[in-house]
Design a protein around this motif. Structure first.
Motif, PDB file in Angstrom:
ATOM      1  N   ALA A 196      -4.028  -8.443  13.261  1.00 25.88           N
ATOM      2  CA  ALA A 196      -3.095  -8.433  12.875  1.00 25.88           C
ATOM      3  C   ALA A 196      -2.077  -6.819  13.572  1.00 25.88           C
ATOM      4  O   ALA A 196      -2.920  -6.071  14.222  1.00 25.88           O
ATOM      5  CB  ALA A 196      -2.745  -8.029  11.304  1.00 25.88           C
ATOM      6  N   ASN A 197      -0.916  -6.524  13.247  1.00 31.91           N
ATOM      7  CA  ASN A 197      -0.205  -5.585  13.835  1.00 31.91           C
ATOM      8  C   ASN A 197      -0.210  -5.407  15.383  1.00 31.91           C
ATOM      9  O   ASN A 197      -0.220  -4.157  15.666  1.00 31.91           O
ATOM     10  CB  ASN A 197      -0.605  -4.352  13.152  1.00 31.91           C
ATOM     11  CG  ASN A 197       0.198  -3.102  13.060  1.00 31.91           C
ATOM     12  OD1 ASN A 197       1.513  -3.423  12.898  1.00 31.91           O
ATOM     13  ND2 ASN A 197      -0.303  -1.999  13.357  1.00 31.91           N
ATOM     14  N   GLN A 257       1.773  -9.799  10.948  1.00 31.45           N
ATOM     15  CA  GLN A 257       1.510  -9.357   9.590  1.00 31.45           C
ATOM     16  C   GLN A 257      -0.186  -9.891   9.414  1.00 31.45           C
ATOM     17  O   GLN A 257      -0.821  -9.031   8.996  1.00 31.45           O
ATOM     18  CB  GLN A 257       2.477  -9.804   8.547  1.00 31.45           C
ATOM     19  CG  GLN A 257       3.692  -9.091   8.582  1.00 31.45           C
ATOM     20  CD  GLN A 257       4.573  -9.604   9.728  1.00 31.45           C
ATOM     21  OE1 GLN A 257       4.525 -10.700  10.169  1.00 31.45           O
ATOM     22  NE2 GLN A 257       5.524  -8.856   9.998  1.00 31.45           N
ATOM     23  N   LYS A 258      -0.512 -10.992   9.833  1.00 32.15           N
ATOM     24  CA  LYS A 258      -1.616 -11.536   9.489  1.00 32.15           C
ATOM     25  C   LYS A 258      -2.536 -11.889  10.750  1.00 32.15           C
ATOM     26  O   LYS A 258      -3.600 -12.346  10.476  1.00 32.15           O
ATOM     27  CB  LYS A 258      -1.317 -12.646   8.771  1.00 32.15           C
ATOM     28  CG  LYS A 258      -0.737 -12.478   7.309  1.00 32.15           C
ATOM     29  CD  LYS A 258      -0.948 -13.899   6.539  1.00 32.15           C
ATOM     30  CE  LYS A 258       0.130 -13.620   5.100  1.00 32.15           C
ATOM     31  NZ  LYS A 258       0.284 -14.910   4.183  1.00 32.15           N
ATOM     32  N   TRP A 310      -4.930  -6.776   4.716  1.00 33.85           N
ATOM     33  CA  TRP A 310      -4.391  -6.500   3.485  1.00 33.85           C
ATOM     34  C   TRP A 310      -4.998  -6.643   2.158  1.00 33.85           C
ATOM     35  O   TRP A 310      -4.739  -5.905   1.303  1.00 33.85           O
ATOM     36  CB  TRP A 310      -2.852  -7.126   3.438  1.00 33.85           C
ATOM     37  CG  TRP A 310      -2.050  -6.876   4.685  1.00 33.85           C
ATOM     38  CD1 TRP A 310      -1.796  -7.714   5.800  1.00 33.85           C
ATOM     39  CD2 TRP A 310      -1.636  -5.480   5.115  1.00 33.85           C
ATOM     40  NE1 TRP A 310      -0.947  -6.945   6.609  1.00 33.85           N
ATOM     41  CE2 TRP A 310      -0.957  -5.555   6.170  1.00 33.85           C
ATOM     42  CE3 TRP A 310      -1.535  -4.399   4.512  1.00 33.85           C
ATOM     43  CZ2 TRP A 310      -0.357  -4.460   6.659  1.00 33.85           C
ATOM     44  CZ3 TRP A 310      -0.994  -3.335   4.977  1.00 33.85           C
ATOM     45  CH2 TRP A 310      -0.129  -3.219   6.152  1.00 33.85           C
ATOM     46  N   TYR A 412       0.227   2.826  10.559  1.00 40.30           N
ATOM     47  CA  TYR A 412       1.541   2.032  10.069  1.00 40.30           C
ATOM     48  C   TYR A 412       2.493   3.119   9.275  1.00 40.30           C
ATOM     49  O   TYR A 412       3.662   2.974   9.711  1.00 40.30           O
ATOM     50  CB  TYR A 412       1.006   1.418   8.633  1.00 40.30           C
ATOM     51  CG  TYR A 412       0.337   0.144   9.303  1.00 40.30           C
ATOM     52  CD1 TYR A 412       0.885  -1.284   9.434  1.00 40.30           C
ATOM     53  CD2 TYR A 412      -1.046   0.025   9.268  1.00 40.30           C
ATOM     54  CE1 TYR A 412      -0.051  -2.343   9.937  1.00 40.30           C
ATOM     55  CE2 TYR A 412      -2.041  -1.078   9.589  1.00 40.30           C
ATOM     56  CZ  TYR A 412      -1.445  -2.190   9.846  1.00 40.30           C
ATOM     57  OH  TYR A 412      -2.068  -3.159   9.949  1.00 40.30           O
TER      58      TYR A 412
END
Length: 645
Positions: A196-197, A257-258, A310, A412
């Motif tokens: 992610a990210n 995101q994932k 997350w 983040y």
């Protein structure tokens, strides 16, 4: 005593004070230093009177102690200001120890009282803590194992984990002549898995794409063709040096995101890569050919496990919050929280670029041991004094633990700040970096003033001024060391500022938590990188060398071919050859003794625009390349601008 007249033996009347009792008895009057001092001061005052009963200023030599005479060469006003400042820095007498008075103390202390009621003995509390930590470790490990299992893509097998900056092509001449070191160019398929990210990954050194210079942004070249944008399944073609995961986000194959899985297929040579903005990423255009490109296979059936950072964040946040609310001892609270945050950052939220969890775990464990030793030192001198007798457990959770999470997740939380590296070249090149640095410095200075005030109230300011004087002297020494550059890393910034947060105040709790989080993120992600680096270490493997550039003496263009001539490389600088890039691919090498310093390049049958750049060579390695010159379709030549690319 009124003056009396008496007869002098030599005649005449003399007015003087009445004799004292000592004189009347024929005994010499005793003299003490105190009486002498008072007498001198009295006479000095009367000597400078103005005759109207007023007194002038006392002379400087009477107003200062004997110790001040050693500093007589310093002007009096400066000495007076220094003494005033020294008196102020000593703080009030007696010192005012800062202590947090909790809001609703009965509510904040309820969990502690409950544990003490049902687990009164130390051995029982130790067992409860051990069970709690075992539950966290078990939950964390199970979710992490689930996240680490890449799943399966039907027909293509298990996806290979790759990092956000992975690509099929390296810049400059790293792929060799005609790109032979980066083969195959087509007919290859690979199943991959992205974390992610990945959208936050930026290139940090200038990269030339034709005549464009790309920096401080995602690196994706190409995308869907303009005519295909409205179709239901447009084909996305990307140049081979594009970051695969960012291209997959741009194409909609994976989520930023994932993360996610996909299958990439090498598509061979392609021309006219388009620029589009999709899913938050603006791709780069390139209107010439490139020998290697890739696309993504759509319509796949897979049970790919997405990035579970997350859910893991929720797990660790929950356990650290419970621990903070239910733990009174800082000797239990800090080591447990530090360990949980360190492994969460290193394995989940901001891991290094290792692709498999076995090597990643080995790396993080190796970094944890020295980090834990350093943490024990600043716990002894900063964290323990601040949290001594602290009974505001909910406030500690919100301020200290919340700040620690903010610092730990700075990839983040602070990603919006446009500062990648604190080097002069980066601050000049990155848009908004200098203004952001000013804001950061002003903010830190304001925070420092508040901490100075609290340290003064506790009578500790002079000691800490001495400590920070040593720190500043050390930094100045680092700056003036030749051939080395000072680089302030996350962990080093935290170590510099943590001593000033020992005062028990609510702002101090927040500041200390953020700094501990920055230390954790810096050491878990990057390790204890040196604060003194050479220029080559600072710029990275693909940074500019600030070297000499080739002198192209003549260019003879026609519609079908173009001929370049250049001056011989300088032997004094150790250069022995020339490298030529055509459309960002090395197409020609010339070394001293291999004939005339010239070459002719034939246009391809497609009849398209060509971009040329040149660099000196030392062996097989290159110095800086020139900016690109353009050979137009009609045979015209647009010369290279000054400077490196």
């Amino acid at each position: 005593m009124a003056p009396l007249k008496y007869s002098d033996p030599e005649g005449g009347n003399t007015e003087r004070d009445a004799p004292s009792r000592w004189e009347q008895d024929g005994v010499p009057e005793p003299s003490t230093s105190a009486s002498s001092t008072l007498d001198v001061r009295s006479r000095a005052s009367s000597d400078v009177g103005d005759g109207n009963g007023s007194h002038g200023p006392v002379p400087v030599w009477l107003r200062e102690s004997s110790k001040s005479f050693h500093w007589g060469w310093v002007p009096y006003r400066l000495r007076h200001s220094a003494r005033t400042m020294a008196t102020w820095t000593r703080g009030p007498d007696p010192p005012q120890t800062q202590k947090i008075r909790p809001f609703f103390p009965s509510i904040q202390e309820t969990p502690i009282r409950t544990i003490a009621k049902y687990f009164p003995r130390p051995i029982q509390k130790a067992g409860l803590l051990s069970f709690f930590l075992f539950c966290w470790l078990l939950t964390f490990s199970l979710v992490l194992h689930r996240s680490a299992s890449a799943g399966n893509i039907k027909g293509y097998g298990r996806p290979q984990p790759i990092w956000c900056g992975a690509s099929y092509w390296s810049g400059g001449n790293s792929c060799g002549l005609n790109g032979n070191r980066c083969r195959p160019f087509d007919n290859a398929i690979q199943a991959f898995r992205c974390p992610a990210n990945c959208k936050a990954t930026h290139i940090l050194n200038p990269h030339a794409v034709g005549t464009q210079e790309i920096n401080y942004q995602p690196f994706v070249i190409g995308g869907p063709h303009e005519g295909e944008l409205g179709s239901s399944t447009p084909e996305h073609i990307y140049r081979a040096d594009s970051f695969i995961c960012q291209a997959a986000i741009h194409a909609g194959v994976v989520s930023n995101q994932k993360g996610g899985c996909g299958v990439v297929k090498l598509a061979g040579e392609h021309t006219n890569f388009t620029s589009t903005k999709r899913n938050g990423i603006q791709s780069i255009a390139f209107d010439a050919s490139f020998p290697k490109s890739f696309t993504f296979i759509s319509g796949l059936s897979s049970n790919c496990i997405r990035d579970l950072r997350w859910p893991l964040l929720a797990v660790t946040v929950t356990f650290t919050t419970i621990l903070s609310i239910c733990t009174a001892s800082s000797a239990v609270f800090f080591p447990c929280v530090f360990t949980m945050l360190f492994f969460h950052v290193g394995l989940v939220s901001d891991p290094p670029t290792n692709t498999d969890y076995a090597s990643l775990s080995s790396l993080i464990i190796g970094r944890f041991l020295p980090a834990a030793f350093v943490a024990a030192v600043f716990y002894r001198y900063s964290i323990k004094p601040q949290q001594q007798d602290l009974n505001a457990y909910v406030e500690r959770t919100i301020l200290w633990l919340g700040g620690a999470w903010v610092g730990s997740l700075n990839n983040y939380t602070f990603d919006f700040i446009p500062i990648q590296r604190l080097t002069p070249s980066d601050l000049r090149a990155q848009p908004g970096a200098r203004f952001a640095l000013v804001i950061v410095v002003v903010t830190l200075f304001s925070i420092a003033l508040g901490q100075v005030w609290y340290l003064r109230l506790e009578g500790r300011l002079q000691r800490y001024l001495a400590i920070y004087s040593i720190f500043v002297s050390f930094l100045i020494l680092c700056v003036i060391i030749p051939q080395l550059n000072l680089r302030i890393h996350h962990y080093f910034l935290a170590l510099l500022l943590l001593p000033g947060t020992r005062v028990q105040t609510r702002p101090g709790l927040l500041y200390q938590g953020i700094l501990v989080g920055l230390f954790i993120n810096g050491t878990a992600r990057w390790g204890f990188d040196s604060i003194l680096q050479t220029t080559s270490e600072l710029r990275g493997p693909d940074g500019p060398l600030h070297s000499s550039l080739p002198n192209i003496t003549s260019v003879v263009p026609t519609i079908s071919n173009i001929t370049f001539s250049w001056a011989l490389p300088s032997l004094k600088q150790g250069y022995d050859g020339i490298s030529m890039l055509a459309n960002d691919v090395e197409r020609y090498r010339w070394y001293r003794g291999e004939g005339e310093p010239a070459t002719t390049f034939q246009r391809s049958s497609r009849g398209e625009r060509e971009y040329f750049r040149f660099a000196y060579m030392r062996g097989s390695g290159t110095a800086d390349f020139t900016k690109a010159g353009v050979w137009e379709v009609d045979g015209e030549w647009s010369g290279m601008e000054e400077g490196k690319s």
